[in-house]
Each structure stands twice: as structure tokens, then as C-alpha cells.
Scaffold this motif. Structure first.
Motif, mmCIF file in Angstrom:
data_model
loop_
_atom_site.group_PDB
_atom_site.id
_atom_site.type_symbol
_atom_site.label_atom_id
_atom_site.label_comp_id
_atom_site.label_asym_id
_atom_site.label_seq_id
_atom_site.Cartn_x
_atom_site.Cartn_y
_atom_site.Cartn_z
ATOM 1 N N LEU A 109 0.758 -1.089 0.014
ATOM 2 C CA LEU A 109 -0.001 0.146 0.093
ATOM 3 C C LEU A 109 0.878 1.279 -0.072
ATOM 4 C CD1 LEU A 109 -2.703 1.547 0.104
ATOM 5 C CD2 LEU A 109 -2.527 1.162 2.777
ATOM 6 N N THR A 110 1.943 1.222 0.919
ATOM 7 C CA THR A 110 2.572 2.391 1.044
ATOM 8 C C THR A 110 3.487 2.513 -0.215
ATOM 9 O OG1 THR A 110 4.254 1.268 2.221
ATOM 10 C CG2 THR A 110 2.610 2.826 3.533
ATOM 11 N N ALA A 111 4.078 1.650 -0.886
ATOM 12 C CA ALA A 111 4.754 1.720 -1.984
ATOM 13 C C ALA A 111 4.051 2.202 -3.251
ATOM 14 C CB ALA A 111 5.416 0.318 -2.335
ATOM 15 N N VAL A 112 2.785 1.658 -3.324
ATOM 16 C CA VAL A 112 2.004 2.106 -4.512
ATOM 17 C C VAL A 112 1.436 3.472 -4.349
ATOM 18 C CG1 VAL A 112 -0.333 1.713 -5.429
ATOM 19 C CG2 VAL A 112 1.052 -0.029 -5.026
ATOM 20 N N MET A 113 1.233 3.959 -3.161
ATOM 21 C CA MET A 113 0.867 5.347 -2.628
ATOM 22 C C MET A 113 2.103 6.367 -3.149
ATOM 23 S SD MET A 113 -1.180 5.087 0.800
ATOM 24 C CE MET A 113 -1.702 6.953 0.978
ATOM 25 N N VAL A 116 2.241 6.745 -7.030
ATOM 26 C CA VAL A 116 1.177 7.410 -7.793
ATOM 27 C C VAL A 116 1.534 8.851 -7.269
ATOM 28 C CG1 VAL A 116 -1.282 7.958 -7.795
ATOM 29 C CG2 VAL A 116 -0.173 5.261 -7.631
ATOM 30 N N LEU A 117 1.835 9.015 -6.036
ATOM 31 C CA LEU A 117 1.787 10.421 -5.463
ATOM 32 C C LEU A 117 3.196 11.312 -5.727
ATOM 33 C CD1 LEU A 117 -0.183 9.826 -2.317
ATOM 34 C CD2 LEU A 117 -1.031 10.665 -4.378
ATOM 35 N N GLN A 118 4.045 10.536 -6.306
ATOM 36 C CA GLN A 118 5.426 11.321 -6.089
ATOM 37 C C GLN A 118 5.577 12.381 -7.332
ATOM 38 O OE1 GLN A 118 8.430 8.097 -6.534
ATOM 39 N NE2 GLN A 118 7.932 7.972 -8.701
ATOM 40 N N MET A 183 -5.600 3.211 -5.732
ATOM 41 C CA MET A 183 -4.450 3.892 -6.219
ATOM 42 C C MET A 183 -4.099 3.362 -7.676
ATOM 43 S SD MET A 183 -4.354 5.819 -3.699
ATOM 44 C CE MET A 183 -2.586 6.683 -4.518
ATOM 45 N N THR A 184 -3.958 2.031 -7.841
ATOM 46 C CA THR A 184 -3.955 1.481 -9.160
ATOM 47 C C THR A 184 -4.832 1.801 -10.090
ATOM 48 O OG1 THR A 184 -2.847 -0.499 -7.993
ATOM 49 C CG2 THR A 184 -3.619 -0.709 -10.585
ATOM 50 N N TYR A 185 -5.943 2.033 -9.619
ATOM 51 C CA TYR A 185 -7.225 2.582 -10.714
ATOM 52 C C TYR A 185 -6.795 4.094 -11.184
ATOM 53 C CZ TYR A 185 -11.760 3.505 -12.558
ATOM 54 O OH TYR A 185 -12.660 4.181 -13.267
ATOM 55 N N VAL A 186 -6.285 4.635 -10.236
ATOM 56 C CA VAL A 186 -6.062 6.141 -10.610
ATOM 57 C C VAL A 186 -4.820 6.465 -11.362
ATOM 58 C CG1 VAL A 186 -7.919 7.032 -8.821
ATOM 59 C CG2 VAL A 186 -5.197 6.903 -8.350
ATOM 60 N N SER A 187 -3.760 5.521 -11.334
ATOM 61 C CA SER A 187 -2.564 5.637 -11.942
ATOM 62 C C SER A 187 -2.336 5.732 -13.305
ATOM 63 C CB SER A 187 -1.842 4.528 -11.396
ATOM 64 O OG SER A 187 -2.080 3.208 -11.969
#
Length: 351
Positions: A109-113, A116-118, A183-187
Motif C-alpha cells: 500500500l505505501t509503495a503504491v501510494m 502514484v503521488l510522487q 491507487m492502481t485505478y487512478v494511476s
């Protein structure tokens, strides 16, 4: 043959398998390096010269590219194997694995966030080194936080209730996976490729820097867990019996969870999610060594290192120059073993 000789023989075989896996994995690739050349190059680093010819370019490829990846695979595989053995002993359930208490889900979860957010923060783009270290730190913290939540939910009067911990782990895993899916969906397409490859696991980013980053977090459990193996044997008889035998059950549970989390979270932070090693390896070892954790735990570390090293060799050679995520290979290798073990257990119960 007495038990001591049998244990020594098992450990010797596993150590031999690990050395062979390291030598052959280091030598196989786009630039083939013979086993004797691998040994000669490694010995040369210690000041020992042997009469085997090799080029300096070959030594550079081995030392700077191949060896860090193989060593990282050994370290992470050993960590996953020993964590799986410890958690199976903690839950007294051979189906327990490191993902059960939320380690992998929290790290994912934290890695995917972060992936996506970086892009929303300009200072990430100008500093690849910052991205590297932040990914490791954030994923490790995510795994630790998820485990702490599960552990906190399971406490009752200061005691961790195993059944509650299992249910809490299922709930936290489901929540983390749901947010990860969101988060995967909005990437973006580029972010999606990074997310998928990371979630499937890879040792492709290995360097001596990653090896040194992971090493302390895996070495500590490798040293400490065998020291409490006898207490874990007593714990297998039941919590009440263990308390009457002088085992401090609450402290034992805490120590096992901390060690398992350290070993798994550090590996997930640098290599992504690698499944099946922590589940299958202790099963396979138990068929040979029996349930005694004094031999089961160190042998699980050795076999875990062998399995991940061989899996990584396959993932980078089967479809070369492309690379298959190592998590896929470990699942393909591990599943037949696991099905065989299930059928064997089913047959023994029927008898």
C-alpha cells in the motif's frame, strides 16, 4: 545415525546447495562465466590467487552486477524462509505465512501510494537517490505500521490472542488491498507498469547499496530466532503448558512478530512482494527435519536462500533479454510442492 549427525548432514547438504546456487547463478548470463572463474574472482578479492585466467571486464561484471543481485536474493530468501518458519510456529499452523499479519499488504500500500503521488512533488523528479531511499523507508514503515495495528487489535489484558490476530490480519490485508486497488485505478500507464512489476517482485534493482540496506534487518532475526527455538518448541504444546514450563509467552510472541516483520519488510522494501517462499519452504524442510524448531528455523533460512536464488536465475534467463518478475517464478515453483504436501497430508489423515 543419531539426531546430531542427521542434523549436521542436513545442514551440510543445504549449505552445499546454497554455495552451488550462488556460484552457478553468478556465472550464468549474457556474459557466461565458468564456475572456476567465479571462484577465482571471488578468491582474488580476499587476496588468494588461483591459476585461472579471466579478464578484468569479466571480474567487473561479476562483482558489480551479478554478485550483488545474487547476494540480495540469498539475504531476502533467507529472511522470508526464517520468517515463515517463525510465524508457523507462532500460530501453530503450517498454513501461516508472513503475509498473514499484514506485512506485505502494508508495504504494498505505501509503495503504491508513493509511486502514484510522487509526481505531485517536484523535488522527487530531481533526486533519484531520494526516490530510492524514500521508497525503502516508506515501504518498511508501512509494513511495520500494518503489523502494529494487527498486533494491537489482538491484545487482551496485555496478551496477544492468536485467533484475534488472524482475523485482524485478514481485515487489514483486505483494507490495504482495497486501497492499493484504488491507487492502481487512478494511476497513469507508466505508473501502472511500475506498480505491477513491483507487486510481482524483482531483484533487478540490486546493488551493494541495497545489500547493505537490507542486511542488518535480516541478520538480526537470523541470529536471534534460533536462540529462542527451544522456547518455540515448548510453545507448540500450548500456551498454558508453555507458561507452566517457564516460557514468557507474551514476550515470545512479541519477539517472533518483531523478527518476522523485520526480515520480511526489509526484503519487500527493496525487492517488492515475493510470495510463496515463506509458506512453502518451512513445509518442505519440516518433511526432512521434523517439527523441532532448533533445526527447522536455520534450515528454512538456508532453503529459502536457495529457492529465491534459483528462482531469480530462472526469471532472468528464461525469457532473456526480458526479465520475468521473480514472484511469478516462486509461485510456479512453490505451487506444485505445496499441492504435493497437501495431498500427502490428506492421505495421512485418511489413514
Amino acid at each position: 545415525m543419531n539426531k546430531g549427525m542427521k542434523r549436521a548432514g542436513i545442514v551440510t547438504v543445504l549449505v552445499g546447495m546454497l554455495i552451488a546456487a550462488v556460484v552457478f547463478s553468478t556465472g550464468i548470463g549474457a556474459m557466461p562465466i565458468s564456475p572456476m572463474q567465479v571462484i577465482a574472482i571471488l578468491l582474488a578479492k580476499t587476496g588468494i590467487r588461483v591459476p585461472v585466467a579471466y579478464e578484468e571486464g569479466t571480474a567487473a561484471v561479476l562483482w558489480m552486477i551479478r554478485l550483488p543481485r545474487v547476494v540480495l536474493g540469498v539475504i531476502i530468501g533467507a529472511g522470508l524462509g526464517i520468517a515463515g518458519a517463525a510465524l508457523q510456529g507462532l500460530f501453530r499452523n503450517p498454513l501461516a505465512d508472513p503475509g498473514l499479519i499484514g506485512v506485505s499488504a502494508g508495504a504494498s500500500l505505501t509503495a503504491v501510494m508513493l509511486i502514484v503521488l510522487q509526481s505531485s512533488f517536484s523535488f522527487f523528479a530531481d533526486s533519484p537517490l531520494l526516490q530510492y531511499y524514500l521508497m525503502n523507508i516508506v515501504t518498511f514503515c508501512g509494513a511495520v505500521v500494518a503489523v502494529l495495528i494487527v498486533f494491537r487489535i489482538s491484545l487482551r489484558n496485555g496478551q496477544a490472542i492468536m485467533s484475534t490476530m488472524l482475523l485482524a490480519g485478514i481485515a487489514i490485508n483486505a483494507l490495504c488491498n482495497a486501497i492499493t486497488g484504488l491507487m492502481t485505478y487512478v494511476s497513469t500507464n507508466e505508473q501502472l507498469r511500475s506498480i505491477i512489476f513491483w507487486l510481482m517482485g524483482s531483484l533487478g534493482g540490486a546493488s551493494w547499496r541495497t545489500v547493505l540496506a537490507v542486511l542488518p534487518f535480516v541478520v538480526l532475526p537470523l541470529i536471534f530466532l534460533p536462540r529462542i527455538a527451544y522456547a518455540l518448541n515448548v510453545f507448540a504444546l500450548g500456551e498454558r503448558e508453555a507458561m507452566h514450563s517457564g516460557v514468557k509467552v507474551s514476550r515470545l510472541k512479541t519477539q517472533l512478530i518483531i523478527c518476522a516483520t523485520m526480515a520480511v519488510a526489509a526484503g519487500v522494501a527493496v525487492a517488492g512482494v515475493i510470495g510463496f517462499v515463506g509458506l512453502v519452504v518451512p513445509h518442505i524442510v519440516r518433511q526432512v527435519t521434523g517439527p523441532d524448531n532448533r533445526i527447522l528455523i536455520p534450515c528454512s533460512a538456508l532453503l529459502g536462500a536457495v529457492l529465491l536464488t534459483v528462482s531469480d536465475l530462472l526469471c532472468r534467463t528464461i525469457a532473456a533479454p526480458a526479465e520475468i518478475p521473480v514472484g511469478i517464478v516462486t509461485a510456479i515453483i512453490g505451487t506444485p510442492f505445496f499441492i504435493w504436501l497437501i495431498l500427502k497430508e490428506k492421505k495421512s489423515l485418511a489413514i
